[in-house]
Motif scaffolding. Structure first.
Motif, PDB file in Angstrom:
ATOM      1  N   GLY A  10       0.635  -1.238   0.028  1.00  0.00           N
ATOM      2  CA  GLY A  10      -0.102  -0.306  -0.189  1.00  0.00           C
ATOM      3  C   GLY A  10       0.981   1.508   0.160  1.00  0.00           C
ATOM      4  N   LEU A  11       0.114   2.385   0.436  1.00  0.00           N
ATOM      5  CA  LEU A  11       0.957   3.811   0.256  1.00  0.00           C
ATOM      6  C   LEU A  11       1.016   4.005   1.674  1.00  0.00           C
ATOM      7  N   VAL A  12       2.147   4.352   2.116  1.00  0.00           N
ATOM      8  CA  VAL A  12       2.704   4.816   3.619  1.00  0.00           C
ATOM      9  C   VAL A  12       3.625   6.152   3.430  1.00  0.00           C
ATOM     10  N   GLN A  13       3.636   6.620   4.589  1.00  0.00           N
ATOM     11  CA  GLN A  13       4.218   7.903   4.580  1.00  0.00           C
ATOM     12  C   GLN A  13       5.832   7.382   5.168  1.00  0.00           C
ATOM     13  N   ALA A  14       6.878   7.986   4.745  1.00  0.00           N
ATOM     14  CA  ALA A  14       8.061   7.674   5.291  1.00  0.00           C
ATOM     15  C   ALA A  14       8.054   7.780   6.876  1.00  0.00           C
ATOM     16  N   GLY A  15       8.859   6.687   7.057  1.00  0.00           N
ATOM     17  CA  GLY A  15       8.794   6.597   8.927  1.00  0.00           C
ATOM     18  C   GLY A  15       7.731   5.532   9.419  1.00  0.00           C
ATOM     19  N   GLY A  16       6.834   5.185   8.506  1.00  0.00           N
ATOM     20  CA  GLY A  16       5.723   4.255   8.773  1.00  0.00           C
ATOM     21  C   GLY A  16       6.094   2.758   8.678  1.00  0.00           C
ATOM     22  N   SER A  17       5.217   2.236   8.687  1.00  0.00           N
ATOM     23  CA  SER A  17       5.326   0.507   8.749  1.00  0.00           C
ATOM     24  C   SER A  17       4.351  -0.024   7.990  1.00  0.00           C
ATOM     25  N   LEU A  18       4.801  -1.320   7.440  1.00  0.00           N
ATOM     26  CA  LEU A  18       3.681  -2.184   6.754  1.00  0.00           C
ATOM     27  C   LEU A  18       4.062  -3.614   6.974  1.00  0.00           C
ATOM     28  N   ARG A  19       3.229  -4.266   6.976  1.00  0.00           N
ATOM     29  CA  ARG A  19       3.496  -5.604   7.074  1.00  0.00           C
ATOM     30  C   ARG A  19       3.006  -6.686   5.905  1.00  0.00           C
ATOM     31  N   LEU A  20       3.789  -6.970   5.279  1.00  0.00           N
ATOM     32  CA  LEU A  20       3.606  -8.043   3.884  1.00  0.00           C
ATOM     33  C   LEU A  20       3.226  -9.370   4.374  1.00  0.00           C
ATOM     34  N   SER A  21       2.295 -10.105   3.691  1.00  0.00           N
ATOM     35  CA  SER A  21       1.936 -11.470   3.871  1.00  0.00           C
ATOM     36  C   SER A  21       2.093 -12.204   2.635  1.00  0.00           C
ATOM     37  N   GLY A 115       5.484 -15.486  -6.294  1.00  0.00           N
ATOM     38  CA  GLY A 115       4.083 -14.900  -6.202  1.00  0.00           C
ATOM     39  C   GLY A 115       4.037 -13.897  -7.406  1.00  0.00           C
ATOM     40  N   GLN A 116       2.662 -12.942  -7.300  1.00  0.00           N
ATOM     41  CA  GLN A 116       2.493 -12.021  -8.229  1.00  0.00           C
ATOM     42  C   GLN A 116       3.149 -10.595  -8.059  1.00  0.00           C
ATOM     43  N   GLY A 117       3.402 -10.441  -6.669  1.00  0.00           N
ATOM     44  CA  GLY A 117       3.985  -9.302  -6.031  1.00  0.00           C
ATOM     45  C   GLY A 117       2.906  -8.303  -5.597  1.00  0.00           C
ATOM     46  N   THR A 118       3.412  -7.496  -4.683  1.00  0.00           N
ATOM     47  CA  THR A 118       2.424  -6.459  -4.077  1.00  0.00           C
ATOM     48  C   THR A 118       3.196  -4.995  -4.044  1.00  0.00           C
ATOM     49  N   GLN A 119       2.190  -4.079  -4.482  1.00  0.00           N
ATOM     50  CA  GLN A 119       3.142  -2.775  -4.532  1.00  0.00           C
ATOM     51  C   GLN A 119       3.246  -2.084  -3.200  1.00  0.00           C
ATOM     52  N   VAL A 120       4.418  -1.694  -2.839  1.00  0.00           N
ATOM     53  CA  VAL A 120       4.471  -0.799  -1.894  1.00  0.00           C
ATOM     54  C   VAL A 120       5.108   0.573  -2.186  1.00  0.00           C
ATOM     55  N   THR A 121       4.494   1.625  -1.725  1.00  0.00           N
ATOM     56  CA  THR A 121       4.994   2.893  -2.070  1.00  0.00           C
ATOM     57  C   THR A 121       4.982   3.778  -0.902  1.00  0.00           C
ATOM     58  N   VAL A 122       6.095   4.553  -0.673  1.00  0.00           N
ATOM     59  CA  VAL A 122       6.452   5.078   0.544  1.00  0.00           C
ATOM     60  C   VAL A 122       6.711   6.598   0.082  1.00  0.00           C
ATOM     61  N   SER A 123       5.900   7.397   0.412  1.00  0.00           N
ATOM     62  CA  SER A 123       5.786   9.044   0.092  1.00  0.00           C
ATOM     63  C   SER A 123       6.848   9.781   0.997  1.00  0.00           C
ATOM     64  N   SER A 124       7.404  10.796   0.629  1.00  0.00           N
ATOM     65  CA  SER A 124       8.322  11.377   1.466  1.00  0.00           C
ATOM     66  C   SER A 124       7.645  12.670   2.157  1.00  0.00           C
TER      67      SER A 124
END
Length: 124
Positions: A10-21, A115-124
């Motif tokens: 997903g889309l997250v701001q810099a400094g944030g966290s994500l958990r991929l499964s 797998g088919q991949g998942t998009q990670v977008t980190v905004s500044s």
């Protein structure tokens, strides 16, 4: 053979966290060493993290060491990538991969299943 499906990007701001499964079907992840790779636009696919078949030994790319954690849950037949302190340069499509071996690897051509991949977008 195993089928892999990633989620959690997903889309997250810099400094944030994500958990991929990475959910597996067909065979259990306990049969494989697993890895996470990523590919940014215009760049080659690069290694992120790997975990051995038993889920005990892990190895990370220098760029993510101390920020990312790979884990494996054989009971849930899944692999995870916890990503903390995200940076804009972490933006990429993230892929889960399985290797028929006891040992993980940082070489993408040693993984037979993807797998088919998942998009990670980190905004500044």
């Amino acid at each position: 053979q195993v089928q892999l499906v990633e989620s959690g990007g997903g889309l997250v701001q810099a400094g944030g966290s994500l958990r991929l499964s990475c959910a597996a079907s067909g065979r259990t992840v306990s049969s494989y060493a697993m890895g996470w790779f990523r590919q940014a636009p215009g760049k080659e696919r690069e290694f992120v993290a790997t975990i051995n078949r038993r889920g005990i030994s892990t190895y990370y790319a220098d760029s993510v060491t101390g920020r990312f954690t790979i884990s494996k849950d054989n009971a849930k037949n899944a692999v995870y990538l916890q990503m903390n302190s995200l940076k804009p340069e972490d933006t990429a499509v993230y892929y889960c991969a399985a290797r028929t071996s006891n040992f993980g690897s940082y070489e993408f051509n040693e993984y037979a299943y993807w797998g088919q991949g998942t998009q990670v977008t980190v905004s500044s």
